[in-house]
Design a protein around this motif. Structure first.
Motif, PDB file in Angstrom:
ATOM      1  N   GLU A  64       3.886  -0.592  -0.881  1.00 35.59           N
ATOM      2  CA  GLU A  64       5.247  -1.121  -0.954  1.00 35.59           C
ATOM      3  C   GLU A  64       6.237   0.006  -0.716  1.00 35.59           C
ATOM      4  O   GLU A  64       6.132   1.088  -1.294  1.00 35.59           O
ATOM      5  CB  GLU A  64       5.497  -1.733  -2.333  1.00 35.59           C
ATOM      6  N   GLU A  65       7.225  -0.264   0.128  1.00 38.77           N
ATOM      7  CA  GLU A  65       8.311   0.669   0.413  1.00 38.77           C
ATOM      8  C   GLU A  65       9.620  -0.095   0.249  1.00 38.77           C
ATOM      9  O   GLU A  65       9.757  -1.199   0.781  1.00 38.77           O
ATOM     10  CB  GLU A  65       8.193   1.180   1.851  1.00 38.77           C
ATOM     11  N   PHE A  66      10.574   0.461  -0.500  1.00 43.72           N
ATOM     12  CA  PHE A  66      11.848  -0.242  -0.618  1.00 43.72           C
ATOM     13  C   PHE A  66      13.011   0.730  -0.766  1.00 43.72           C
ATOM     14  O   PHE A  66      12.853   1.878  -1.179  1.00 43.72           O
ATOM     15  CB  PHE A  66      11.835  -1.271  -1.762  1.00 43.72           C
ATOM     16  N   LEU A  67      14.192   0.207  -0.401  1.00 41.99           N
ATOM     17  CA  LEU A  67      15.454   0.928  -0.517  1.00 41.99           C
ATOM     18  C   LEU A  67      16.431   0.021  -1.253  1.00 41.99           C
ATOM     19  O   LEU A  67      16.633  -1.132  -0.840  1.00 41.99           O
ATOM     20  CB  LEU A  67      15.988   1.290   0.866  1.00 41.99           C
ATOM     21  N   VAL A  68      17.016   0.514  -2.336  1.00 44.03           N
ATOM     22  CA  VAL A  68      17.952  -0.294  -3.127  1.00 44.03           C
ATOM     23  C   VAL A  68      19.313  -0.303  -2.422  1.00 44.03           C
ATOM     24  O   VAL A  68      19.923   0.740  -2.199  1.00 44.03           O
ATOM     25  CB  VAL A  68      18.093   0.255  -4.554  1.00 44.03           C
ATOM     26  N   LEU A  69      19.782  -1.511  -2.075  1.00 46.19           N
ATOM     27  CA  LEU A  69      21.039  -1.662  -1.348  1.00 46.19           C
ATOM     28  C   LEU A  69      22.232  -1.774  -2.278  1.00 46.19           C
ATOM     29  O   LEU A  69      23.302  -1.231  -1.997  1.00 46.19           O
ATOM     30  CB  LEU A  69      20.964  -2.889  -0.432  1.00 46.19           C
ATOM     31  N   ASP A  70      22.077  -2.527  -3.371  1.00 41.05           N
ATOM     32  CA  ASP A  70      23.150  -2.633  -4.364  1.00 41.05           C
ATOM     33  C   ASP A  70      22.549  -3.019  -5.706  1.00 41.05           C
ATOM     34  O   ASP A  70      21.411  -3.474  -5.789  1.00 41.05           O
ATOM     35  CB  ASP A  70      24.235  -3.633  -3.930  1.00 41.05           C
ATOM     36  N   GLY A  71      23.326  -2.831  -6.784  1.00 45.22           N
ATOM     37  CA  GLY A  71      22.830  -3.115  -8.124  1.00 45.22           C
ATOM     38  C   GLY A  71      21.795  -2.094  -8.575  1.00 45.22           C
ATOM     39  O   GLY A  71      21.659  -1.015  -7.993  1.00 45.22           O
ATOM     40  N   VAL A  72      21.060  -2.440  -9.597  1.00 48.68           N
ATOM     41  CA  VAL A  72      20.018  -1.558 -10.141  1.00 48.68           C
ATOM     42  C   VAL A  72      18.714  -2.331 -10.237  1.00 48.68           C
ATOM     43  O   VAL A  72      18.621  -3.339 -10.940  1.00 48.68           O
ATOM     44  CB  VAL A  72      20.402  -0.996 -11.525  1.00 48.68           C
ATOM     45  N   PHE A  73      17.712  -1.878  -9.504  1.00 52.60           N
ATOM     46  CA  PHE A  73      16.349  -2.402  -9.565  1.00 52.60           C
ATOM     47  C   PHE A  73      15.584  -1.605 -10.608  1.00 52.60           C
ATOM     48  O   PHE A  73      15.785  -0.395 -10.731  1.00 52.60           O
ATOM     49  CB  PHE A  73      15.703  -2.270  -8.194  1.00 52.60           C
ATOM     50  N   SER A  74      14.711  -2.261 -11.362  1.00 53.58           N
ATOM     51  CA  SER A  74      13.993  -1.568 -12.436  1.00 53.58           C
ATOM     52  C   SER A  74      12.541  -2.023 -12.496  1.00 53.58           C
ATOM     53  O   SER A  74      12.179  -3.109 -12.033  1.00 53.58           O
ATOM     54  CB  SER A  74      14.651  -1.858 -13.797  1.00 53.58           C
ATOM     55  N   ILE A 104      17.480  -5.415  -2.485  1.00 53.21           N
ATOM     56  CA  ILE A 104      16.658  -4.347  -1.932  1.00 53.21           C
ATOM     57  C   ILE A 104      16.166  -4.728  -0.537  1.00 53.21           C
ATOM     58  O   ILE A 104      15.988  -5.898  -0.224  1.00 53.21           O
ATOM     59  CB  ILE A 104      15.464  -3.989  -2.837  1.00 53.21           C
ATOM     60  N   PHE A 105      15.955  -3.715   0.296  1.00 51.72           N
ATOM     61  CA  PHE A 105      15.265  -3.853   1.574  1.00 51.72           C
ATOM     62  C   PHE A 105      13.840  -3.407   1.322  1.00 51.72           C
ATOM     63  O   PHE A 105      13.610  -2.281   0.872  1.00 51.72           O
ATOM     64  CB  PHE A 105      15.948  -2.980   2.628  1.00 51.72           C
ATOM     65  N   VAL A 106      12.858  -4.281   1.589  1.00 53.14           N
ATOM     66  CA  VAL A 106      11.483  -3.983   1.170  1.00 53.14           C
ATOM     67  C   VAL A 106      10.486  -4.282   2.277  1.00 53.14           C
ATOM     68  O   VAL A 106      10.626  -5.263   3.013  1.00 53.14           O
ATOM     69  CB  VAL A 106      11.133  -4.757  -0.132  1.00 53.14           C
ATOM     70  N   LYS A 107       9.467  -3.420   2.376  1.00 50.53           N
ATOM     71  CA  LYS A 107       8.383  -3.576   3.340  1.00 50.53           C
ATOM     72  C   LYS A 107       7.067  -3.545   2.582  1.00 50.53           C
ATOM     73  O   LYS A 107       6.824  -2.638   1.783  1.00 50.53           O
ATOM     74  CB  LYS A 107       8.430  -2.465   4.390  1.00 50.53           C
ATOM     75  N   LEU A 108       6.211  -4.536   2.841  1.00 47.55           N
ATOM     76  CA  LEU A 108       4.949  -4.711   2.122  1.00 47.55           C
ATOM     77  C   LEU A 108       3.763  -4.715   3.080  1.00 47.55           C
ATOM     78  O   LEU A 108       3.866  -5.185   4.211  1.00 47.55           O
ATOM     79  CB  LEU A 108       4.961  -6.026   1.344  1.00 47.55           C
ATOM     80  N   HIS A 109       2.629  -4.186   2.592  1.00 44.49           N
ATOM     81  CA  HIS A 109       1.357  -4.217   3.318  1.00 44.49           C
ATOM     82  C   HIS A 109       1.469  -3.540   4.684  1.00 44.49           C
ATOM     83  O   HIS A 109       0.959  -4.051   5.679  1.00 44.49           O
ATOM     84  CB  HIS A 109       0.852  -5.659   3.467  1.00 44.49           C
ATOM     85  N   GLN A 110       2.123  -2.378   4.717  1.00 39.70           N
ATOM     86  CA  GLN A 110       2.285  -1.667   5.980  1.00 39.70           C
ATOM     87  C   GLN A 110       1.874  -0.195   5.876  1.00 39.70           C
ATOM     88  O   GLN A 110       2.200   0.599   6.752  1.00 39.70           O
ATOM     89  CB  GLN A 110       3.743  -1.803   6.456  1.00 39.70           C
ATOM     90  N   PHE A 111       1.167   0.172   4.809  1.00 40.17           N
ATOM     91  CA  PHE A 111       0.769   1.564   4.622  1.00 40.17           C
ATOM     92  C   PHE A 111      -0.548   1.869   5.346  1.00 40.17           C
ATOM     93  O   PHE A 111      -1.469   1.049   5.362  1.00 40.17           O
ATOM     94  CB  PHE A 111       0.565   1.861   3.133  1.00 40.17           C
ATOM     95  N   ASP A 112      -0.634   3.056   5.907  1.00 41.39           N
ATOM     96  CA  ASP A 112      -1.915   3.611   6.321  1.00 41.39           C
ATOM     97  C   ASP A 112      -2.739   3.850   5.049  1.00 41.39           C
ATOM     98  O   ASP A 112      -2.222   4.432   4.082  1.00 41.39           O
ATOM     99  CB  ASP A 112      -1.658   4.936   7.046  1.00 41.39           C
ATOM    100  N   PRO A 113      -3.997   3.418   4.997  1.00 40.39           N
ATOM    101  CA  PRO A 113      -4.799   3.627   3.784  1.00 40.39           C
ATOM    102  C   PRO A 113      -4.883   5.083   3.338  1.00 40.39           C
ATOM    103  O   PRO A 113      -5.081   5.356   2.151  1.00 40.39           O
ATOM    104  CB  PRO A 113      -6.174   3.087   4.178  1.00 40.39           C
ATOM    105  N   ALA A 114      -4.722   6.003   4.280  1.00 42.28           N
ATOM    106  CA  ALA A 114      -4.784   7.424   3.917  1.00 42.28           C
ATOM    107  C   ALA A 114      -3.475   7.938   3.342  1.00 42.28           C
ATOM    108  O   ALA A 114      -3.421   9.066   2.829  1.00 42.28           O
ATOM    109  CB  ALA A 114      -5.166   8.250   5.144  1.00 42.28           C
ATOM    110  N   ASP A 115      -2.417   7.139   3.416  1.00 43.57           N
ATOM    111  CA  ASP A 115      -1.110   7.560   2.911  1.00 43.57           C
ATOM    112  C   ASP A 115      -1.034   7.209   1.430  1.00 43.57           C
ATOM    113  O   ASP A 115      -0.710   6.089   1.055  1.00 43.57           O
ATOM    114  CB  ASP A 115      -0.009   6.859   3.702  1.00 43.57           C
ATOM    115  N   ARG A 116      -1.277   8.181   0.560  1.00 41.51           N
ATOM    116  CA  ARG A 116      -1.394   7.946  -0.873  1.00 41.51           C
ATOM    117  C   ARG A 116      -0.202   8.461  -1.661  1.00 41.51           C
ATOM    118  O   ARG A 116      -0.196   8.407  -2.890  1.00 41.51           O
ATOM    119  CB  ARG A 116      -2.663   8.626  -1.405  1.00 41.51           C
TER     120      ARG A 116
END
Length: 219
Positions: A64-74, A104-116
């Motif tokens: 999971e990769e995300f960027l918070v655009l507004d407010g507070v994510f927790s 939030i702007f979020v991207k899921l299931h897009q990681f290289d398995p070696a990227d830990r």
């Protein structure tokens, strides 16, 4: 489900193009920018949490990769104010919520398995570096293999050299208006350009963009 699922084609979504779609959890809505799969999917989305909403505990099967655009994510690990960039690798878990509401702007299931690498970057306090042309400044966020992620700030009137995208390019406009020969993309626009696509980008009024390169299929 297939949304902008042909990665050999250019995709553009501007503010107002999509409706908000309810998620399985009350108070959490999504705008689906691209998606391949059902509720568990390779997905790029804008996600909006109402105040005092939460999401059930879950594991990130593909990262999971995300960027918070507004407010507070927790989550149980901390609070993430606007501008926070987070990477949660494959196999990580959390229980997200938002006391005051957030987007939030979020991207899921897009990681290289070696990227830990797990990463949290508070971009509002980070220092940008000079870019390749006058008027550009860059904040590198992540790099793995051919994939590179950064925030790029464009001063008004800046033009970048015409260039080709090896492994594609993806942009989300955070502030101002980004432009190229294909049109103008105001705040909240998302663009995805395929492997070996070309353009000459510029910004008349100035802008701030999230940009990821080198991560799309090359076949």
């Amino acid at each position: 489900m297939q949304i902008n699922a042909n990665f050999s084609e250019r995709a553009v979504v501007r503010p107002g193009d999509l409706d908000w779609v309810p998620s399985p959890m009350a108070g959490v809505e999504r705008q689906m920018l691209d998606r391949v799969g059902g509720e568990v999917a390779r997905a790029t989305s804008i996600v909006r949490y109402a105040a005092k909403s939460d999401f059930s505990p879950h594991e990130h099967g593909g990262g999971e990769e995300f960027l918070v655009l507004d407010g507070v994510f927790s989550d149980e690990h901390g609070d993430y104010p606007p501008g926070t960039y987070v990477r949660n690798p494959i196999g990580s878990r959390h229980t997200p919520f938002s006391a005051e509401g957030c987007t939030i702007f979020v991207k899921l299931h897009q990681f290289d398995p070696a990227d830990r690498e797990q990463k949290v970057c508070r971009t509002a306090q980070a220092e940008f570096l000079p870019g390749l042309v006058s008027g550009l400044s860059v904040l590198p966020l992540h790099s793995h293999g051919t994939e590179n992620v950064a925030l790029v700030r464009w001063e008004p009137g800046t033009t970048f050299n015409r260039h080709r995208h090896w492994g594609g390019e993806e942009i989300f406009v955070l502030e101002g208006t980004f432009q190229d020969e294909g049109g103008a993309y105001p705040t909240g626009s998302w663009l995805r350009s395929p492997h070996l696509s070309e353009h000459t980008p510029y910004s008349e009024e100035g802008c701030l963009i999230y940009v990821k390169t080198g991560h799309l299929p090359i076949a």
